[in-house]
Design an enzyme around this catalytic site. Structure first.
Site, PDB file in Angstrom:
ATOM      1  N   LYS A 150      34.687  65.762  42.765  1.00  0.00           N
ATOM      2  CA  LYS A 150      35.675  66.042  41.714  1.00  0.00           C
ATOM      3  C   LYS A 150      36.706  64.915  41.613  1.00  0.00           C
ATOM      4  O   LYS A 150      37.511  64.720  42.511  1.00  0.00           O
ATOM      5  CB  LYS A 150      36.354  67.369  42.073  1.00  0.00           C
ATOM      6  CG  LYS A 150      37.143  67.962  40.988  1.00  0.00           C
ATOM      7  CD  LYS A 150      36.394  69.070  40.301  1.00  0.00           C
ATOM      8  CE  LYS A 150      37.180  69.497  39.078  1.00  0.00           C
ATOM      9  NZ  LYS A 150      36.388  70.132  38.062  1.00  0.00           N
ATOM     10  N   LYS A 178      37.837  77.083  39.130  1.00  0.00           N
ATOM     11  CA  LYS A 178      38.630  78.265  38.803  1.00  0.00           C
ATOM     12  C   LYS A 178      37.768  79.468  38.396  1.00  0.00           C
ATOM     13  O   LYS A 178      38.145  80.616  38.630  1.00  0.00           O
ATOM     14  CB  LYS A 178      39.673  77.955  37.716  1.00  0.00           C
ATOM     15  CG  LYS A 178      39.119  77.770  36.308  1.00  0.00           C
ATOM     16  CD  LYS A 178      39.549  78.884  35.381  1.00  0.00           C
ATOM     17  CE  LYS A 178      39.003  78.808  33.976  1.00  0.00           C
ATOM     18  NZ  LYS A 178      37.968  77.919  33.574  1.00  0.00           N
ATOM     19  N   LYS A 186      30.737  78.996  34.655  1.00  0.00           N
ATOM     20  CA  LYS A 186      31.114  80.273  34.032  1.00  0.00           C
ATOM     21  C   LYS A 186      29.945  81.261  34.086  1.00  0.00           C
ATOM     22  O   LYS A 186      30.122  82.418  34.467  1.00  0.00           O
ATOM     23  CB  LYS A 186      31.540  80.060  32.571  1.00  0.00           C
ATOM     24  CG  LYS A 186      32.789  79.233  32.448  1.00  0.00           C
ATOM     25  CD  LYS A 186      33.225  79.109  31.004  1.00  0.00           C
ATOM     26  CE  LYS A 186      34.078  77.875  30.819  1.00  0.00           C
ATOM     27  NZ  LYS A 186      35.112  77.694  31.844  1.00  0.00           N
ATOM     28  N   GLY A 199      41.252  75.789  29.868  1.00  0.00           N
ATOM     29  CA  GLY A 199      42.216  74.747  29.517  1.00  0.00           C
ATOM     30  C   GLY A 199      42.812  74.910  28.128  1.00  0.00           C
ATOM     31  O   GLY A 199      43.995  74.602  27.916  1.00  0.00           O
ATOM     32  N   ASN A 200      42.019  75.413  27.176  1.00  0.00           N
ATOM     33  CA  ASN A 200      42.521  75.515  25.805  1.00  0.00           C
ATOM     34  C   ASN A 200      43.606  76.583  25.657  1.00  0.00           C
ATOM     35  O   ASN A 200      44.314  76.604  24.665  1.00  0.00           O
ATOM     36  CB  ASN A 200      41.367  75.768  24.816  1.00  0.00           C
ATOM     37  CG  ASN A 200      40.763  77.145  25.001  1.00  0.00           C
ATOM     38  OD1 ASN A 200      40.547  77.597  26.113  1.00  0.00           O
ATOM     39  ND2 ASN A 200      40.506  77.820  23.897  1.00  0.00           N
TER      40      ASN A 200
HETATM   41  P1  ADP Z   1      37.469  75.742  30.361  1.00  0.00           P
HETATM   42  O1  ADP Z   1      38.684  74.886  30.329  1.00  0.00           O
HETATM   43  O2  ADP Z   1      37.630  77.025  29.595  1.00  0.00           O
HETATM   44  O3  ADP Z   1      36.922  75.951  31.742  1.00  0.00           O
HETATM   45  P2  ADP Z   1      35.246  73.937  29.798  1.00  0.00           P
HETATM   46  O4  ADP Z   1      35.462  72.820  28.855  1.00  0.00           O
HETATM   47  O5  ADP Z   1      35.167  73.654  31.245  1.00  0.00           O
HETATM   48  O6  ADP Z   1      36.370  75.000  29.466  1.00  0.00           O
HETATM   49  O7  ADP Z   1      33.913  74.731  29.382  1.00  0.00           O
HETATM   50  C1  ADP Z   1      33.730  75.287  28.097  1.00  0.00           C
HETATM   51  C2  ADP Z   1      32.934  74.345  27.211  1.00  0.00           C
HETATM   52  O8  ADP Z   1      31.592  74.263  27.652  1.00  0.00           O
HETATM   53  C3  ADP Z   1      32.793  74.773  25.778  1.00  0.00           C
HETATM   54  O9  ADP Z   1      33.923  74.457  25.025  1.00  0.00           O
HETATM   55  C4  ADP Z   1      31.547  73.992  25.315  1.00  0.00           C
HETATM   56  O10 ADP Z   1      31.930  72.790  24.685  1.00  0.00           O
HETATM   57  C5  ADP Z   1      30.823  73.638  26.606  1.00  0.00           C
HETATM   58  N1  ADP Z   1      29.448  74.094  26.737  1.00  0.00           N
HETATM   59  C6  ADP Z   1      28.507  73.434  27.482  1.00  0.00           C
HETATM   60  N2  ADP Z   1      27.331  74.066  27.448  1.00  0.00           N
HETATM   61  C7  ADP Z   1      27.503  75.162  26.674  1.00  0.00           C
HETATM   62  C8  ADP Z   1      26.632  76.228  26.270  1.00  0.00           C
HETATM   63  N3  ADP Z   1      25.370  76.275  26.664  1.00  0.00           N
HETATM   64  N4  ADP Z   1      27.143  77.194  25.462  1.00  0.00           N
HETATM   65  C9  ADP Z   1      28.426  77.146  25.064  1.00  0.00           C
HETATM   66  N5  ADP Z   1      29.301  76.176  25.411  1.00  0.00           N
HETATM   67  C10 ADP Z   1      28.847  75.191  26.214  1.00  0.00           C
HETATM   68 MG    MG Z   2      36.250  74.331  33.057  1.00  0.00          MG
END
Ligand code: ADP
Ligand code: MG
Length: 309
Positions: free
Chosen positions: A126, A210, A272, A10-11
């Site tokens: 969701k 995704k 992820k 998203g970022n």
């Molecule tokens: P995206 O839009 O890239 O899918 P998400 O917000 O869904 O991003 O997931 C990424 C976020 O997950 C990071 O920005 C962080 O805040 C969070 N996060 C949760 N657990 C962890 C972890 N164990 N290590 C790193 N980040 C984590």
């Molecule tokens: Mg995400």
């Protein structure tokens, strides 16, 4: 040189159209740097805020009696793929031209096959679209058969299932474009979820994660590297606590243990890590989790978290 499937978070996109244009210009710069180094790039991306915005606009306009038809959820997903894909391909084309690289970039509106038997359909999780009062929510459940849940004290919301991706309908075409040396944007927002019906495919109201859809894409195009770009440079254990520890490497066995111990938040880092593990397990390739800023460094083995056997 490697064939790389990149999953953008998203970022990399921002929320409003102008914000997205600005964010995507930066994203395109990083992506085209990888292309310049000789890598083949296939891009996937999220669509949470964008599909939410499109869905909300149609819902409020239809309920205001403005004559806008009701827009089904799969169609909203398709619109978000077009809208985000347009910005991405436009920005990438510009950067390619600026560096004198003779390649093209195009978006493939992507349908992703799911199974009607997927247990996610029994348990939608969701949240999508607007917030409603209890009374409105009951009415929607009765009239449209929506599943409505109370969302963290903010009101009632529709929930849709999040099934696992099985196949990508347009995979042959995507491969052809990649083999021709072009940059392909596919599986936006996890793809439009479809089921087999009447000798064809039919869209269903659901959201495919995704990260899982991009992993499926990475397997199908036989990528060497699966690169997940998000808001953090590395994966951590004890995330957000005093014992926080950023990881440079993660083998499958340790990853499995950390997943079980709950180090990765559901719906953000967990999918992820799981998707990265699947890719490594299925292909023996390399999976990386890092930020857009550190992408090149991570590919060079100098930053990010690498998930390996
Ligand atoms: P995206 O839009 O890239 O899918 P998400 O917000 O869904 O991003 O997931 C990424 C976020 O997950 C990071 O920005 C962080 O805040 C969070 N996060 C949760 N657990 C962890 C972890 N164990 N290590 C790193 N980040 C984590
Ligand atoms: Mg995400």
């Amino acid at each position: 040189m490697a064939k790389i499937v990149v999953a953008l978070g998203g970022n990399a996109l921002g929320s409003t159209p102008q914000e997205q244009k600005d964010a995507v210009a930066f994203t395109a710069e990083s992506i085209v740097s990888l292309v310049e180094e000789g890598h083949e790039i296939i891009l996937g991306h999220g669509n949470g805020p964008q599909v939410g915005m499109i869905n909300l606009a149609f819902e409020s306009s239809a309920s205001n009696g403005e004559g806008t038809p009701e827009m089904p959820f799969p169609e909203c997903g398709a619109m978000s793929q077009g809208y985000i894909g347009y910005h991405l391909q436009n920005a990438i084309q510009k950067k390619l031209a600026a560096r004198g690289i003779e390649k093209s970039a195009a978006t493939v509106i992507t349908q992703v096959l799911v199974s009607e038997e997927d247990e996610a359909f029994q348990k939608p999780t969701k949240p999508v679209g607007s917030f409603y009062s209890k009374k409105e929510a009951d009415k929607l459940e009765q009239e449209k058969g929506y599943n409505m849940i109370e969302d963290a004290g903010r009101g009632y919301r529709r929930v849709v299932p999040s099934p696992i991706p099985l196949d990508i309908v347009e995979k042959k075409l995507i491969k052809k474009l990649v083999d021709d040396g072009d940059i392909v944007i596919a599986c936006g927002g996890g793809g439009i979820p479809v089921i087999r019906k009447n000798g064809g495919f039919e869209g269903v109201p659901a959201v495919i994660d995704k990260d899982f859809a991009c992993e499926t894409l990475a397997e199908l195009v036989e990528a060497d590297v699966f690169l997940i770009l998000t808001a953090v440079d590395k994966v951590a254990i004890n995330f957000g606590t005093d014992e926080e520890e950023w990881l440079s490497e993660l083998d499958l066995e340790t990853a499995k243990k950390y997943c079980q111990e709950g180090h990765f938040a559901a719906g953000s880092m967990l999918p992820k890590v799981r998707a990265a593990m699947n890719f490594v397990e299925e292909t023996g390739g390399r999976a990386l989790i890092t930020s857009l800023e550190k992408a090149a460094q991570a590919l060079a083995g100098k930053d990010g978290t690498v998930i390996k056997k």
